[in-house]
Design a protein around this motif. Structure first.
Motif, short mmCIF file in Angstrom:
data_model
loop_
_atom_site.label_atom_id
_atom_site.label_comp_id
_atom_site.label_asym_id
_atom_site.label_seq_id
_atom_site.Cartn_x
_atom_site.Cartn_y
_atom_site.Cartn_z
N VAL A 31 0.84 -1.20 0.00
CA VAL A 31 0.00 0.00 0.00
C VAL A 31 0.87 1.25 0.00
O VAL A 31 1.90 1.29 0.68
CB VAL A 31 -0.92 0.04 1.24
N VAL A 32 0.45 2.24 -0.80
CA VAL A 32 1.02 3.57 -0.66
C VAL A 32 -0.07 4.45 -0.07
O VAL A 32 -1.12 4.64 -0.68
CB VAL A 32 1.47 4.15 -2.03
N LEU A 33 0.14 4.93 1.15
CA LEU A 33 -0.87 5.71 1.84
C LEU A 33 -0.42 7.17 1.85
O LEU A 33 0.55 7.52 2.51
CB LEU A 33 -1.01 5.18 3.28
N ILE A 34 -1.13 7.97 1.07
CA ILE A 34 -0.76 9.38 0.96
C ILE A 34 -1.50 10.17 2.02
O ILE A 34 -2.73 10.04 2.13
CB ILE A 34 -1.11 9.89 -0.46
N THR A 35 -0.79 10.94 2.80
CA THR A 35 -1.45 11.67 3.88
C THR A 35 -0.60 12.85 4.30
O THR A 35 0.58 12.92 3.97
CB THR A 35 -1.69 10.74 5.10
N HIS A 36 -1.20 13.81 5.00
CA HIS A 36 -0.39 14.87 5.58
C HIS A 36 -0.36 14.73 7.10
O HIS A 36 0.15 15.57 7.80
CB HIS A 36 -0.95 16.24 5.18
N ASN A 37 -0.93 13.62 7.55
CA ASN A 37 -1.11 13.44 8.98
C ASN A 37 -0.10 12.41 9.51
O ASN A 37 -0.21 11.22 9.25
CB ASN A 37 -2.55 12.95 9.20
N LEU A 38 0.90 12.87 10.27
CA LEU A 38 1.92 11.97 10.78
C LEU A 38 1.35 10.99 11.81
O LEU A 38 1.87 9.89 12.00
CB LEU A 38 3.08 12.76 11.38
N GLY A 39 0.25 11.40 12.46
CA GLY A 39 -0.41 10.50 13.41
C GLY A 39 -0.92 9.26 12.69
O GLY A 39 -0.75 8.13 13.17
N VAL A 40 -1.51 9.47 11.51
CA VAL A 40 -2.00 8.35 10.71
C VAL A 40 -0.84 7.44 10.33
O VAL A 40 -0.93 6.21 10.39
CB VAL A 40 -2.74 8.88 9.45
N VAL A 41 0.27 8.06 9.96
CA VAL A 41 1.44 7.29 9.56
C VAL A 41 1.93 6.43 10.72
O VAL A 41 2.15 5.22 10.59
CB VAL A 41 2.57 8.23 9.08
N ALA A 42 2.06 7.05 11.89
CA ALA A 42 2.57 6.33 13.06
C ALA A 42 1.67 5.15 13.40
O ALA A 42 2.13 4.08 13.79
CB ALA A 42 2.67 7.29 14.24
N GLN A 43 0.35 5.35 13.22
CA GLN A 43 -0.63 4.36 13.60
C GLN A 43 -0.66 3.18 12.61
O GLN A 43 -0.92 2.06 12.99
CB GLN A 43 -1.98 5.05 13.59
N THR A 44 -0.47 3.48 11.33
CA THR A 44 -0.80 2.52 10.30
C THR A 44 0.38 1.95 9.53
O THR A 44 0.37 0.80 9.15
CB THR A 44 -1.74 3.19 9.27
N CYS A 45 1.40 2.81 9.27
CA CYS A 45 2.36 2.44 8.25
C CYS A 45 3.53 1.63 8.79
O CYS A 45 3.89 1.72 9.96
CB CYS A 45 2.91 3.70 7.58
N SER A 46 4.11 0.85 7.88
CA SER A 46 5.35 0.15 8.22
C SER A 46 6.55 0.99 7.82
O SER A 46 7.61 0.88 8.42
CB SER A 46 5.39 -1.20 7.53
N HIS A 47 6.37 1.80 6.76
CA HIS A 47 7.45 2.64 6.28
C HIS A 47 6.90 4.03 6.01
O HIS A 47 5.70 4.20 5.86
CB HIS A 47 8.05 2.08 4.98
N VAL A 48 7.82 4.99 5.89
CA VAL A 48 7.35 6.34 5.59
C VAL A 48 8.36 7.04 4.69
O VAL A 48 9.57 6.80 4.79
CB VAL A 48 7.09 7.15 6.88
N ALA A 49 7.83 7.87 3.77
CA ALA A 49 8.68 8.73 2.95
C ALA A 49 8.18 10.15 3.12
O ALA A 49 6.99 10.42 2.95
CB ALA A 49 8.62 8.32 1.48
N VAL A 50 9.09 11.05 3.48
CA VAL A 50 8.71 12.44 3.70
C VAL A 50 9.05 13.24 2.44
O VAL A 50 10.18 13.19 1.97
CB VAL A 50 9.46 13.04 4.91
N MET A 51 8.05 13.94 1.90
CA MET A 51 8.27 14.69 0.67
C MET A 51 8.31 16.17 0.94
O MET A 51 7.57 16.69 1.77
CB MET A 51 7.18 14.38 -0.36
N TYR A 52 9.16 16.86 0.18
CA TYR A 52 9.17 18.32 0.24
C TYR A 52 9.41 18.86 -1.17
O TYR A 52 10.42 18.54 -1.80
CB TYR A 52 10.26 18.84 1.19
#
Lengths: 345, 297, 335
Positions: free
Chosen positions: A225-246
């Protein structure tokens, strides 16, 4: 060696507008394996949705133009496929969920009709979706698709699915509609799911349910899954990995615990500082000074340099290289990684 | 870097920038240019058609029975009719009647409609209710039949015909203006003007009406063509302007009886009518894109 | 749903009262001498007065209106002062002719206009789109009576493929009156030759009548299709692998048509009032021709009644459209 489920390599995308051509994705690298949930986080306009849409080639072209790079799905570059081949992958290999469940279902059709059409379209490519032989008749396929639709609705937790399959979208609540959309995205049995802000429009309590459902589906369907979000809380809760974009680049990526517990890039740190938490002192919450650079005339070096507290003159010369600070944890900031090395030494 | 939009110099030029973009859009649309040229020609003939006509005596009602039904030739490019009159001269002079009448109808309709709509929208309450029900009512009455009935009762003639058509022309404007006034009334700048004590009349004339000019102009330009058609339609039925005043619809209705042999007597007035209306519609379409971007699709 | 219809039907009544009052007032307040015209050019003052008395025209206006309005409730549309015929009888003769023409033209406009608009939207900003938008503006600029004359000139006079005018050959017996629509009556009685003949007569006037609504429906359909194609659910459908053809012709079309329906309702009324011109050109024995004759004679009972019937049909058509809108758009239905 088997190729990863999704591998985005050095993707460059430009968009032409009235004012000129903007370099909106500048060298995106992302690898997603089965059973991984990758969070793609960043501010509005940083290119995270464009990255997601690019995987399904849904960015209209023109104005979009892919300058360089590849998007490989099980080793096949989707950017090289014909429109017809691409269409066959959508829904069947790649499922997508979008932000607003109220506008993503067609209000004039029963949800069953919409689910069945997606299932039938997927079955054109792979009759196994409907558990039917290739010779099955029209009526038979339709009946099988309807049965599958009901099964999928049950799976995503719609109570009384057999009756509700004939309801119209407005007869469901927001959370239920998002479940319907998940069922629709998964009915063709894709291996890859792109979820673009799937919970942003929902109540917090419903949000948690939908995220839990997504995690369950990853296990049940053996998906990435690629989960696109702006919410780091969602990431912490759900994801196994994270990529931060700027501003069209990935500044830091890796396993979710590594990145969130040991943020290294100054932008990631700033992003984490901007999250309100219970144990943060009043006044400690900080916004980020300055604004996102203009992508029509992007700065030549690091795109974050103008707002960066650590910026050196060298930062504006050339784009930063990615360096692994620990296993799988990549950071695109020579200044920060150098500092980390010095501290460890 | 500071935010561009807040720089005062830029804000001052924002209006001229908008104008520049509107002009750019207009010039980009080739069809609008074609329409503008056609309208210019039509207006030119409206002003000078009677003067430039090769046979002014025919325009005044003179006949030349020796030269009846001549086919188009160099001397008579559009041929001659049953009275031996030069069709080209009649068509040129007919522009004046049709366009002047059409313009008068649109203008009267706009004046009445804008007044009614502004009063209804600005006052609200029962006045609004009564005026709007009345305009809805007028919209259910078939316009052409109403105009025909009134024109027939008033008797033939240029002014009577204009009055008859205008009577059914205003409700569209009333609805448009009312809607615009109501939404403009709610805008922040109107509340601000009220708060500093501007009188209702001043608010209406200085703040609300100037902002509804664009949609009204767009509707007027789109309506011009239809007004010309309606004028011609009354002439065609035989209730409009009477001969010898040259009018396209009347010309067409008379020459009907001489088809197919003397087709030129009918074709040319009809074509003139079509081209004039086509020009106004092309222009109106372009103007709408430029002046009323909300209506753009 | 039922409540909605009942409410709308009840709201028709004040509209019809207002409509007849306006027509009544306008027709009687204006100068003109209908009675003198009807009594004949040589009538004496006494004869004219007697004529006026016979038709009750010497009474106050409101009494005349009351008579007319209560008559309407019984289906009595008054008497023509010119022909002395019952207006109701005339309407029964002429209304079906007009309706047949309007329905044929509207059917043509819908059947061609909706797919054309859909295609124009799909080919947006490419040549089919440009061509269709120029032709649409040309079509609404074309005077219906001039188009009618051109069609007559080409297809009836020069090529002689189709009849010049009328509804049916004079020497033939028209199809038995069941619905009053010659085409349908001929089919119902199995008279295929009569059906072909009725269609041949209907063709040119229906084409002349349909051009402008066709153009409007096409443009409306194009605009609403473009709007629908921007919707999120279309992106979702594309993202989940539905073919462009299925998306456009099944999903987008349904949503876009519901927006276009409103225009069709408005056009129905416009066409009823606008048949006058086409009927004049093609000698089509319908309401328009009837109204024109009455107007020229300043015979106001038929004029008021024609306006009444057209107004009634117009309002009814809009209710039907609203109901259809609910059927196509389930969300509206439940609210």
């Amino acid at each position: 060696m088997t190729s990863p489920l999704l591998e985005i390599r050095n993707l460059h995308l430009s968009m032409t507008s009235f004012e000129g051509s903007a370099h909106v994705l500048a060298g995106i690298d992302l690898t997603v394996n089965r059973r991984e949930i990758w969070g793609l986080v960043g501010e509005t306009g940083c290119g995270k949705s464009l990255t997601g849409l690019s995987v399904s080639r849904l960015v209209p072209s023109p104005p979009a133009q892919y300058l360089d790079g590849a998007i490989c799905l099980d080793g096949t570059d989707v950017l090289a496929l014909s429109d017809r081949e691409m269409q066959a992958l959508r829904g069947k290999r790649i499922g997508m969920i979008f932000q607003d469940p109220t506008t993503n279902l067609n209000p004039a059709f029963r949800i069953g009709t919409q689910l069945i059409d997606v299932a039938l379209a997927a079955a054109v490519r792979d009759p196994a979706v409907l558990d039917l032989g290739p010779k099955a008749g029209r009526g038979e396929r339709h009946r099988a698709a309807r049965a599958l639709a009901i099964r999928m609705l049950e799976e995503v937790g719609i109570p009384n699915a057999a009756a509700r399959v004939d309801d119209y979208p407005h007869q469901f609540s927001g959370g239920m509609r998002q479940r319907v959309l998940i069922a629709m995205a998964l009915i063709g049995r894709p291996n890859l799911l792109i979820a673009d802000e799937p919970t942003t429009a929902l109540d917090v309590s419903v949000q948690a349910q939908i995220l839990k459902l997504l995690k369950q589906m990853v296990v049940d369907h053996d998906m990435g899954v690629v989960l696109i979000t702006h919410n780091l809380g969602v990431v912490a809760q759900t994801c196994s990995h994270v990529a931060v974009m700027y501003a069209g680049t990935i500044v830091e990526s890796g396993p979710v615990r590594a990145v969130l517990d040991r943020p290294t890039h100054p932008y990631t740190k700033a992003l984490l500082d901007a999250i309100p938490a219970r144990n943060v002192q009043r006044g400690a919450l900080r916004g980020l000074p300055g604004s996102v650079p203009n992508l029509i005339t992007p700065p030549p070096g690091c795109r974050f340099a103008q707002r960066c507290p650590l910026a050196q003159p060298s930062c504006t010369q050339k784009p930063p290289h990615k360096v692994a600070v620990e296993a799988g944890h990549m950071v695109a900031c020579p200044v920060a990684t150098q500092a980390l090395e010095n501290a460890n030494a | 870097m500071t935010d561009i939009a807040t720089t005062p110099a830029v804000a001052r030029t924002a209006r001229s920038e908008a104008m520049r973009r509107a002009l750019f859009r207009f010039r980009q649309s080739k069809l609008s240019i074609v329409g503008a040229v056609m309208v210019f020609l039509v207006l030119f003939f409206t002003a000078f058609g009677g003067l430039l006509a090769p046979y002014p005596e025919h325009v005044a009602g003179g006949v030349d029975t020796a030269n009846r039904f001549l086919a188009p030739s160099v001397g008579h490019p559009f041929g001659t009719n049953e009275l031996g009159q030069d069709v080209l001269s009649l068509v040129m002079a007919g522009t004046t009647v049709s366009v002047a009448a059409g313009f008068a109808v649109v203008l009267i309709g706009t004046l009445i409609g804008t007044t009614v709509g502004a009063i209804a929208g600005f006052n609200g309450g029962w006045i609004d209710e009564v005026l709007m029900r009345l305009s809805d009512l007028m919209l259910t009455i078939p316009g052409l039949i109403l105009a025909m009935a009134v024109a027939a009762a008033l008797g033939p003639g240029f002014v009577n015909m204009i009055l008859a058509i205008s009577l059914s022309w205003w409700p569209g404007y009333a609805r448009l203006v009312r809607g615009e006034v109501i939404s403009a009334r709610e805008e922040v700048y109107v509340s601000a003007a009220r708060a500093i004590g501007a009188s209702p009349a001043r608010v209406l004339f200085r703040h609300i009406l100037p902002n509804i000019v664009s949609p009204v102009i767009v509707k007027m330009s789109l309506d011009m063509g239809f007004a010309i058609l309606t004028v011609a339609a009354l002439g065609f039925i035989g209730i409009g302007v009477r001969p010898p005043t040259p009018e396209w619809g009347t010309l067409l209705s008379i020459s009907r009886s001489y088809m197919p042999d003397f087709w030129w007597t009918a074709i040319f007035p009809g074509l003139a009518m079509f081209l004039a209306v086509f020009g106004f519609n092309l222009l109106g379409d372009g103007l709408r894109d430029v002046l009323d971007p909300r209506a753009r699709r | 749903m039922i409540r909605f219809i009942v409410k709308r039907v009840v709201l028709i009544i004040p509209i019809l009262i207002g409509l007849t009052v306006i027509m009544f007032v306008i027709s009687r307040m204006l100068p003109g001498d209908p009675v003198g015209l009807a009594a004949g050019p040589n009538a004496t003052a006494a004869e004219i007065a007697a004529y006026a008395r016979e038709f009750g025209l010497d009474r106050p206006l409101w009494v005349q209106y009351w008579d007319y309005a209560t008559g309407l409730l019984r289906g009595d549309f008054g008497v023509s002062i010119f022909t002395r015929r019952e207006v109701a009888q005339d309407l029964a003769t002429y209304l079906p002719a007009t309706l047949e023409l309007v329905f044929a033209a509207l059917a043509l406009a819908i059947v061609l206009g909706i797919p054309a608009g859909l295609l124009a939207a799909v080919y947006r900003n490419r040549w089919p789109d440009y061509l269709s938008s120029v032709s649409a503006i040309a079509a609404i600029s074309m005077p219906r009576f001039f188009l009618g004359l051109l069609l007559q000139l080409f297809f009836a006079m020069w090529l002689m493929w189709l009849p010049l005018g009328g509804r049916f050959p004079i020497i033939w017996e028209p199809p038995t009156g069941i619905t009053g629509f010659y085409t349908i009556d001929a089919l119902l009685t199995g008279d295929f030759e009569g059906f072909a003949m009725a269609c041949r007569h209907l063709a040119l006037p229906a084409i002349a009548m349909s051009l402008s609504p066709l153009a409007t429906i096409m443009r409306m359909m194009r605009a609403s299709t473009l709007e629908v194609m921007q919707q999120d659910y279309v992106t979702t459908a594309r993202a989940l692998g539905l073919s462009q053809r299925l998306i456009i012709f099944k999903y987008v079309a349904r949503n876009a048509i519901s927006a276009t329906l409103t225009v069709i309702g408005l056009y129905f009324g416009w066409m009823l009032g606008g048949t006058v011109l086409v009927e004049t050109v093609f000698d089509w024995p319908g309401l328009g021709l009837y109204a024109t004759q009455a107007i020229v004679a300043q015979d106001f009972m038929p004029v008021v009644s024609v306006a009444f019937v057209i107004g009634l049909l117009f309002v009814t058509a809009n209710i039907v459209i609203d109901v259809l809108y609910g059927v196509i758009n389930p969300k509206v239905r439940y609210e």
